[in-house]
Design a protein around this motif. Structure first.
Motif, PDB file in Angstrom:
ATOM      1  N   UNK A 286      34.028  40.748  38.435  1.00 36.08           N
ATOM      2  CA  UNK A 286      35.441  41.508  38.617  1.00 36.08           C
ATOM      3  C   UNK A 286      35.787  42.110  37.333  1.00 36.08           C
ATOM      4  N   UNK A 287      35.865  41.264  36.322  1.00 38.29           N
ATOM      5  CA  UNK A 287      36.821  41.871  35.311  1.00 38.29           C
ATOM      6  C   UNK A 287      35.872  42.741  34.442  1.00 38.29           C
ATOM      7  N   UNK A 288      34.510  42.593  34.276  1.00 35.25           N
ATOM      8  CA  UNK A 288      33.837  43.506  33.413  1.00 35.25           C
ATOM      9  C   UNK A 288      33.185  44.759  34.414  1.00 35.25           C
ATOM     10  N   UNK A 289      32.421  44.621  35.382  1.00 41.27           N
ATOM     11  CA  UNK A 289      31.799  45.334  36.176  1.00 41.27           C
ATOM     12  C   UNK A 289      32.877  46.339  36.944  1.00 41.27           C
ATOM     13  N   UNK A 290      34.077  45.814  37.432  1.00 39.10           N
ATOM     14  CA  UNK A 290      34.860  46.837  38.325  1.00 39.10           C
ATOM     15  C   UNK A 290      35.637  47.375  37.182  1.00 39.10           C
ATOM     16  N   UNK A 291      35.811  47.118  36.016  1.00 35.46           N
ATOM     17  CA  UNK A 291      36.557  47.922  35.016  1.00 35.46           C
ATOM     18  C   UNK A 291      35.738  49.132  34.923  1.00 35.46           C
ATOM     19  N   UNK A 292      34.461  48.946  34.847  1.00 43.07           N
ATOM     20  CA  UNK A 292      33.487  50.305  34.698  1.00 43.07           C
ATOM     21  C   UNK A 292      33.686  51.204  35.877  1.00 43.07           C
ATOM     22  N   UNK A 293      33.894  50.531  37.179  1.00 44.35           N
ATOM     23  CA  UNK A 293      34.055  51.232  38.157  1.00 44.35           C
ATOM     24  C   UNK A 293      35.413  51.940  38.326  1.00 44.35           C
ATOM     25  N   UNK A 294      36.319  51.471  37.787  1.00 47.39           N
ATOM     26  CA  UNK A 294      37.912  52.015  37.505  1.00 47.39           C
ATOM     27  C   UNK A 294      37.591  53.216  36.665  1.00 47.39           C
ATOM     28  N   UNK A 295      36.586  53.236  35.596  1.00 50.41           N
ATOM     29  CA  UNK A 295      36.555  54.235  34.606  1.00 50.41           C
ATOM     30  C   UNK A 295      36.081  55.494  35.257  1.00 50.41           C
ATOM     31  N   UNK A 296      35.390  55.406  36.272  1.00 51.90           N
ATOM     32  CA  UNK A 296      34.785  56.576  36.882  1.00 51.90           C
ATOM     33  C   UNK A 296      35.446  57.441  38.059  1.00 51.90           C
ATOM     34  N   UNK A 297      36.897  56.712  38.462  1.00 53.32           N
ATOM     35  CA  UNK A 297      37.541  57.321  39.658  1.00 53.32           C
ATOM     36  C   UNK A 297      38.075  58.667  39.211  1.00 53.32           C
ATOM     37  N   UNK A 304      43.868  52.594  40.100  1.00 56.40           N
ATOM     38  CA  UNK A 304      44.674  51.526  39.750  1.00 56.40           C
ATOM     39  C   UNK A 304      44.417  50.418  40.753  1.00 56.40           C
ATOM     40  N   UNK A 305      43.815  50.649  42.050  1.00 55.76           N
ATOM     41  CA  UNK A 305      43.486  49.645  42.997  1.00 55.76           C
ATOM     42  C   UNK A 305      42.179  48.863  42.308  1.00 55.76           C
ATOM     43  N   UNK A 306      41.135  49.340  41.741  1.00 48.73           N
ATOM     44  CA  UNK A 306      40.151  48.851  40.900  1.00 48.73           C
ATOM     45  C   UNK A 306      40.630  48.070  39.935  1.00 48.73           C
ATOM     46  N   UNK A 307      41.405  48.841  39.066  1.00 51.09           N
ATOM     47  CA  UNK A 307      42.030  47.899  37.900  1.00 51.09           C
ATOM     48  C   UNK A 307      42.856  46.569  38.537  1.00 51.09           C
ATOM     49  N   UNK A 308      43.445  46.617  39.766  1.00 48.71           N
ATOM     50  CA  UNK A 308      44.059  45.605  40.042  1.00 48.71           C
ATOM     51  C   UNK A 308      42.960  44.207  40.632  1.00 48.71           C
ATOM     52  N   UNK A 309      41.761  44.712  40.924  1.00 50.31           N
ATOM     53  CA  UNK A 309      40.799  43.758  41.036  1.00 50.31           C
ATOM     54  C   UNK A 309      40.269  43.468  39.877  1.00 50.31           C
ATOM     55  N   UNK A 310      40.138  43.975  38.742  1.00 52.70           N
ATOM     56  CA  UNK A 310      39.818  43.560  37.440  1.00 52.70           C
ATOM     57  C   UNK A 310      40.901  42.335  36.891  1.00 52.70           C
ATOM     58  N   UNK A 311      42.059  42.897  37.114  1.00 53.96           N
ATOM     59  CA  UNK A 311      43.035  41.934  36.584  1.00 53.96           C
ATOM     60  C   UNK A 311      43.371  40.705  37.472  1.00 53.96           C
TER      61      UNK A 311
END
Length: 494
Positions: A286-297, A304-311
């Motif tokens: 969640x911390x690493x992979x979802x951060x990259x998912x947030x990067x392409x939104x 920010x939703x994907x950012x919340x999952x990472x946090x």
């Protein structure tokens, strides 16, 4: 310590205020509904302040306890209490309720009374979750809190609101059914008791503990949400109104994380140790992979939703290090995320109310027309990136510090994600705020008004206070966290 039933007041004042707001009727009485909602939210927040001022930081047990018989035939009680783990979330929830009522003040024009009542009632129900010491009472509040949020998304949300609300409800309901089965097993094993504190002392073998742990894991992982059961959250955030996104990120996601500390670790301590590597692995994904998912939104809310999952991945990572630094860091991260994510969603809502678009490509050069807003948005973007002296840094730093003692490579992976977090947060900010005015929509923007400035100002003060001087937040949880770790360690030895 106060002799007043502060916890009952924190639960029932917002619920009763919501009932009064509903009684105002149709939208002809919208100004009255808004005023009653704000008064109810402020009063509900004020009654939570003595929980902090009268809290005994040296006592790791339950405080402000209330115990009354509810259903004697099944030994079900109205049993409330808070410790250093749960007290801050009651106050945070009450504070965020003021924010969401104020956030919808001018924006919500239809079904105003019902909108505000849903938030007030949900606030009371969530306080019930954070304070319940009876399994049935906890479950009732846990399930009932789904209903107002389901309505908020489904009635006042975007074009795909029904799909998002239905997906949210199904995901969380499935997890809750497994949770209910676990509660029934604990009731039988305890000889007919629903006391959560008694369940903490049950001598349960490793095999049953593992099954209990897995049931809790699924139920709470959906709520957090952890990868791979996270897909409902971006849809819910995108379709929810601004107030719904704020309360979903700031409070609702904390319910699952809180469940790990109240149920998983103390009731199934041996299984928690055995399966900790599983939770750590899921958290790192969640911390690493979802951060990259947030990067392409391309959608700000989705980012920010994907950012919340990472946090929130930092939160579950901190819990299963079995160290005071890790758990306290995770708790600080939960409170900080309440301030920062709530502010980020409100900032996006401010722009959406003016342009009616959440697409990053539809903005650019906002600083030229909204300088006050741009300055405050910058603060929250930096906090979302984990900048030192903001609340976003404190919790993540403590979790990474705890991870170093556990495993260097776990700490390295978690720390590297902060670079990704800074990348997607600042990349979004750059494209939206900086540069020349991109189009006539941006050229016609007006800066934030007094109401919006007051909301962002309150959140900014909280973010900076926690970042510069976190001790008032950490000192209240220290004794309770140590007691929890002592319980988990002793159980492992036995």
């Amino acid at each position: 310590m106060s002799t007043y039933p502060l916890l009952s007041l924190a639960i029932w004042i917002p619920i009763l205020a919501g009932a009064f707001v509903l009684a105002t009727g149709n939208d002809r009485n919208a100004p009255l509904a808004r005023m009653l909602a704000l008064i109810g939210a402020v009063v509900a927040f004020l009654v939570t302040i003595p929980l902090w001022t009268n809290f005994d930081i040296a006592n790791g047990g339950m405080q402000f306890v209330e115990l009354k018989t509810w259903i004697p035939r099944f030994n079900i009680n109205y049993h409330l209490g808070v410790d250093g783990i749960s007290m801050l979330f009651v106050i945070l929830n009450a504070f965020i309720t003021i924010v969401v009522v104020a956030a919808g003040w001018e924006v919500i024009e239809q079904k105003v009374a019902q909108y505000n009542a849903a938030f007030l009632i949900m606030s009371g129900l969530m306080n019930g979750i954070f304070t319940s010491l009876d399994g049935v009472l906890f479950y009732v509040f846990f399930e009932a809190s789904l209903i107002p949020l389901y309505l908020i998304i489904g009635v006042w949300g975007g074009p795909n609101r029904v799909y998002a609300a239905f997906k949210f409800f199904l995901y969380t309901l499935f997890g809750s059914l497994l949770f209910l089965l676990a509660l029934m097993y604990l009731f039988i094993q305890s000889g007919g008791s629903f006391s959560i504190l008694e369940w903490h002392k049950l001598p349960i073998g490793l095999g049953p503990q593992i099954w209990l742990f897995l049931a809790f894991l699924i139920a709470f992982a959906v709520k957090v949400p952890m990868w791979p059961v996270h897909t409902w959250l971006p849809d819910a955030h995108v379709e929810a109104p601004t107030g719904g996104s704020i309360v979903l990120a700031a409070i609702a996601l904390k319910l699952g994380a809180y469940g790990f500390l109240r149920f998983s670790l103390p009731i199934a301590p041996d299984a928690s140790h055995e399966l900790s590597s599983l939770v750590v692995a899921l958290s790192l994904i969640a911390v690493v992979y979802i951060g990259f998912v947030a990067l392409v939104q391309a959608d700000m809310k989705k980012l920010v939703a994907y950012s919340s999952i990472a946090h929130m991945g930092f939160v579950t990572l901190g819990f299963f290090m079995f160290s005071a630094m890790g758990i306290e860091g995770a708790l600080v991260q939960m409170v900080s995320h309440g301030f920062v994510s709530g502010a980020m969603f409100f900032c996006i809502g401010v722009m959406y109310d003016r342009v009616h678009s959440r697409q990053i490509a539809d903005y650019g050069g906002v600083v030229n027309t909204m300088p006050k807003f741009a300055a405050l948005f910058m603060l929250f973007t930096m906090a979302n990136s984990g900048l030192p002296a903001t609340s976003g840094f404190v919790g993540e730093f403590m979790v990474i510090l705890g991870a170093v003692k556990l495993n260097f490579w776990v700490a390295f992976a978690a720390a590297s994600s902060m670079v990704v977090g800074a990348a997607y947060s600042l990349w979004m900010y750059k494209r939206v705020i900086f540069g020349d005015v991109a189009n006539h929509h941006v050229a016609e923007l007006t800066d934030i008004n007094k109401r919006e400035f007051a909301i962002l100002g309150m959140l900014a003060i909280a973010t900076l206070w926690m970042g510069v001087y976190p001790q008032p937040f950490t000192e209240v949880m220290h004794a309770s966290v140590n007691d929890l770790l002592h319980h988990v360690a002793i159980s492992k030895i036995q």
